[in-house]
Design an enzyme around this catalytic site. Structure first.
Site, short mmCIF file in Angstrom:
data_model
loop_
_atom_site.label_atom_id
_atom_site.label_comp_id
_atom_site.label_asym_id
_atom_site.label_seq_id
_atom_site.Cartn_x
_atom_site.Cartn_y
_atom_site.Cartn_z
N GLY A 14 0.83 -1.21 0.00
CA GLY A 14 0.00 0.00 0.00
C GLY A 14 0.86 1.25 0.00
O GLY A 14 1.62 1.48 0.94
N ASP A 23 -5.40 3.64 7.95
CA ASP A 23 -6.85 3.38 8.05
C ASP A 23 -7.18 1.91 8.27
O ASP A 23 -8.31 1.58 8.62
CB ASP A 23 -7.55 3.82 6.76
CG ASP A 23 -7.75 5.31 6.70
OD1 ASP A 23 -7.28 6.01 7.61
OD2 ASP A 23 -8.38 5.78 5.73
N PHE A 61 -0.76 7.16 2.34
CA PHE A 61 -0.02 8.04 3.25
C PHE A 61 0.82 7.23 4.24
O PHE A 61 1.95 7.61 4.56
CB PHE A 61 -0.99 8.95 4.00
CG PHE A 61 -1.62 9.98 3.11
CD1 PHE A 61 -0.97 11.17 2.84
CD2 PHE A 61 -2.85 9.75 2.52
CE1 PHE A 61 -1.52 12.12 2.00
CE2 PHE A 61 -3.42 10.69 1.68
CZ PHE A 61 -2.75 11.88 1.42
N GLY A 62 0.27 6.12 4.71
CA GLY A 62 1.01 5.29 5.68
C GLY A 62 2.20 4.62 5.04
O GLY A 62 3.34 4.71 5.54
N GLU A 80 -18.29 18.28 1.70
CA GLU A 80 -17.53 18.82 0.58
C GLU A 80 -18.21 18.53 -0.75
O GLU A 80 -18.31 19.40 -1.62
CB GLU A 80 -16.10 18.24 0.61
CG GLU A 80 -15.29 18.86 1.73
CD GLU A 80 -13.95 18.17 2.01
OE1 GLU A 80 -13.15 18.75 2.76
OE2 GLU A 80 -13.70 17.07 1.48
C1 LIG Z 1 -12.84 11.24 -0.20
C2 LIG Z 1 -11.88 11.29 0.96
C3 LIG Z 1 -11.53 12.51 1.50
C4 LIG Z 1 -10.63 12.56 2.56
N1 LIG Z 1 -10.29 13.79 3.07
C5 LIG Z 1 -9.35 13.86 4.03
C6 LIG Z 1 -8.91 15.13 4.50
O1 LIG Z 1 -9.41 16.18 4.07
N2 LIG Z 1 -7.93 15.16 5.43
C7 LIG Z 1 -7.36 14.00 5.91
O2 LIG Z 1 -6.44 14.08 6.72
N3 LIG Z 1 -7.77 12.80 5.51
C8 LIG Z 1 -8.76 12.69 4.57
N4 LIG Z 1 -9.18 11.47 4.14
C9 LIG Z 1 -8.66 10.25 4.80
C10 LIG Z 1 -7.28 9.91 4.29
O3 LIG Z 1 -7.23 9.97 2.90
C11 LIG Z 1 -6.93 8.53 4.81
O4 LIG Z 1 -6.98 8.55 6.21
C12 LIG Z 1 -5.53 8.13 4.37
O5 LIG Z 1 -5.48 8.04 2.97
C13 LIG Z 1 -5.15 6.79 5.00
O6 LIG Z 1 -3.88 6.43 4.54
P1 LIG Z 1 -3.53 4.89 4.39
O7 LIG Z 1 -2.09 4.84 3.99
O8 LIG Z 1 -3.97 4.14 5.56
O9 LIG Z 1 -4.44 4.36 3.20
P2 LIG Z 1 -4.60 4.89 1.72
O10 LIG Z 1 -4.07 6.26 1.56
O11 LIG Z 1 -6.03 4.64 1.36
O12 LIG Z 1 -3.67 3.92 0.88
C14 LIG Z 1 -3.93 2.56 0.77
C15 LIG Z 1 -3.15 2.02 -0.41
O13 LIG Z 1 -3.22 0.61 -0.39
C16 LIG Z 1 -3.49 0.12 -1.68
N5 LIG Z 1 -4.16 -1.17 -1.54
C17 LIG Z 1 -5.37 -1.40 -0.97
N6 LIG Z 1 -5.66 -2.71 -1.01
C18 LIG Z 1 -4.59 -3.33 -1.60
C19 LIG Z 1 -4.30 -4.67 -1.92
N7 LIG Z 1 -5.15 -5.65 -1.65
N8 LIG Z 1 -3.14 -4.94 -2.54
C20 LIG Z 1 -2.26 -3.94 -2.84
N9 LIG Z 1 -2.50 -2.65 -2.56
C21 LIG Z 1 -3.65 -2.34 -1.93
C22 LIG Z 1 -4.36 1.18 -2.31
O14 LIG Z 1 -4.32 1.11 -3.73
C23 LIG Z 1 -3.74 2.45 -1.74
O15 LIG Z 1 -2.71 2.95 -2.58
C24 LIG Z 1 -10.08 11.38 3.08
C25 LIG Z 1 -10.43 10.14 2.52
C26 LIG Z 1 -11.33 10.10 1.48
C27 LIG Z 1 -11.69 8.77 0.87
#
Ligand SMILES: Cc1cc2nc3c(=O)[nH]c(=O)nc-3n(C[C@H](O)[C@H](O)[C@H](O)COP(=O)(O)OP(=O)(O)OC[C@H]3O[C@@H](n4cnc5c(N)ncnc54)[C@H](O)[C@@H]3O)c2cc1C
Length: 431
Positions: free
Chosen positions: A20, A309, A23-24, A180
């Site tokens: 993934g 997340d 952001f994380g 939004e």
């Molecule tokens: C519409 C929307 C608006 C948002 N607005 C805000 C905001 O204004 N401010 C804020 O702070 N946060 C906001 N968020 C929340 C924020 O985007 C998330 O908290 C953040 O992206 C979490 O980061 P993450 O690394 O956990 O997951 P993500 O950023 O979702 O990244 C997960 C990654 O894992 C990959 N992945 C998933 N499943 C698999 C798999 N099976 N195999 C391989 N790869 C996989 C995906 O393709 C993705 O690239 C918003 C979210 C959404 C959906």
């Protein structure tokens, strides 16, 4: 510990596998710059996505390439990083490998699961076809297509009832994404598009925001939530509070004791974590988030971290860490620090502590609400701060300039440059 053991001394480099590149995951990769490790990033998409601005693609303000970056390009100067396109479907913790959908696999010494979350329909996945959510670029362009196609069909519609349904846009969920979307669709229909249509008055479009709770933006203080409510109403958004949706169909949406005929329903009402907890056999909460230890490792598996997340941990003064981008980023950086310390022989578990810098949400109509804790802001000043903060967090000068220019253009001219209907699927709407 196998190849590249964490206590050091092995000739072969320690292999960190990050699943993934959100952001994380990118937080981990960035935190490991210069570390003596081999990194592999696996993602099912080839790009990192700035989800906070996704709704702007869905409402024709920004183009897809302005808020997403190919992961391979981001890692082009990191010779120790290999980028793989692939969907993970499982983890074999015994042989330390992740399993890919296409039958392939990738091995690790340390695994970081950072696969995020998706929208959830509270057990009604069949609603998704009528009420899409917003999580990926495809979701955003599909929402844009639905909104613009409804208006195209309305331009040719003569039956008043069908016309009313085509000009009704429903958003389910009054959190930041729902607010939004509602504000941006109201602005688009009521302010930007009227000069472009000849047979309909897009100012007649109804934008209805349905929220099950007693107020919108529940993560904000009551006064900011009240301000956002009034600001949305000034933009022409109808807000229905305390209304749980019972059904979504091709006809429209049912809530309370009524059905509202609507051709476009958008879902912003809930999230469910990726299946990461299931892959690794980890305990999870009722939203599917893996319950991790205080140092973000999986229980019983110090070599597996789960961040962002897709994880849950009470590391915000005893409360669960919120599912927002800065939290995922901080967790990624914490994991990178832990890996570095382990490489030096220090295996003491270190608690992750989340530092909250604030809540921001834009409403539309050049207004936003911000709660930094020490200061609260609302209105146009908050909107500028919101805009500058988002431009700052984008990656690269080109994208910052492109987004700033797009916003300036909309601000000055009142027109949106990304009103494109792409992809072939037909609009599903009342017939
Ligand atoms: C519409 C929307 C608006 C948002 N607005 C805000 C905001 O204004 N401010 C804020 O702070 N946060 C906001 N968020 C929340 C924020 O985007 C998330 O908290 C953040 O992206 C979490 O980061 P993450 O690394 O956990 O997951 P993500 O950023 O979702 O990244 C997960 C990654 O894992 C990959 N992945 C998933 N499943 C698999 C798999 N099976 N195999 C391989 N790869 C996989 C995906 O393709 C993705 O690239 C918003 C979210 C959404 C959906």
């Amino acid at each position: 510990m196998g190849r590249g053991g964490l206590l050091g001394g092995d000739a072969v480099k320690h292999r960190v596998l990050i699943v993934g590149a959100g952001f994380g995951g990118l937080g981990v990769a960035h935190g490991l710059v210069g570390a003596d490790v081999e990194i592999t990033i696996v993602d099912q998409r080839n790009h990192h996505l700035f989800q906070p601005l996704l709704y702007q693609v869905g409402t024709a303000s920004l183009a897809t390439s302005e808020i997403a970056w190919p992961i391979r390009h981001l890692m082009r100067n990191r010779k120790e990083v290999t980028t793989l396109l692939g969907a993970v479907t499982g983890v074999d913790t015994g042989s330390r490998r992740v399993l890919l959908e296409d039958g392939g696999s990738a091995t690790y010494d340390t695994l970081v699961l950072a696969t995020g979350a998706r929208h959830a329909y509270f057990g009604h996945d069949e609603w998704e076809q009528y009420a899409p959510g917003l999580k990926t670029l495809e979701d955003a362009t599909s929402i844009r297509r639905r909104v613009l196609l409804a208006l195209e069909r309305a331009e040719r519609e003569t039956d008043p009832e069908r016309l009313a349904a085509l000009l009704t846009f429903v958003i389910v969920g009054g959190g930041p994404t729902g607010v939004e979307l509602a504000g941006a669709i109201a602005e688009l229909a009521h302010q930007n598009l009227p000069p472009e249509y000849r047979h309909i008055d897009t100012r007649q479009a109804r934008v209805v925001l349905i929220e099950a709770g007693p107020r919108i933006l529940p993560s904000f203080t009551e006064d900011l939530s009240g301000y956002a409510h009034a600001a949305l109403q000034r933009l022409g958004v109808e807000i229905q509070l305390g209304q749980a949706v019972h059904d979504c169909s091709v006809q429209g949406v049912t809530y309370g004791d009524r059905t509202l005929a609507a051709s476009v329903i958008l879902w912003a009402a809930g999230v469910r974590a990726s299946a990461a907890a299931v892959w690794a056999g980890l305990p999870c909460d009722n939203a599917g988030r893996a319950q991790v230890e205080a140092d973000l490792t999986a229980p019983g598996h110090p070599e597996i971290f789960v961040v962002g997340d897709t994880a849950t941990v009470n590391a915000w003064q005893g409360k669960p860490v919120p599912g927002i981008a800065p939290a995922a980023k901080q967790q990624g950086l914490h994991v990178a620090r832990t890996i570095r310390l382990r490489l030096q022989g220090d295996t003491t578990p270190r608690k992750f502590r989340y530092r909250h810098s604030g809540n921001l949400a834009t409403i539309g109509g050049r207004a936003a609400v911000i709660d930094f804790g020490w200061i609260k802001m609302r209105g146009w000043l908050a909107w500028w701060v919101w805009g500058l903060a988002h431009i700052y967090f984008l990656i690269g000068v080109r994208n910052r300039l492109a987004v700033a220019l797009s916003w300036l253009w909309i601000y000055v001219s009142g027109t949106r440059h990304a009103c494109l209907i792409t992809q072939g699927e037909q609009l599903r709407g009342p017939s």
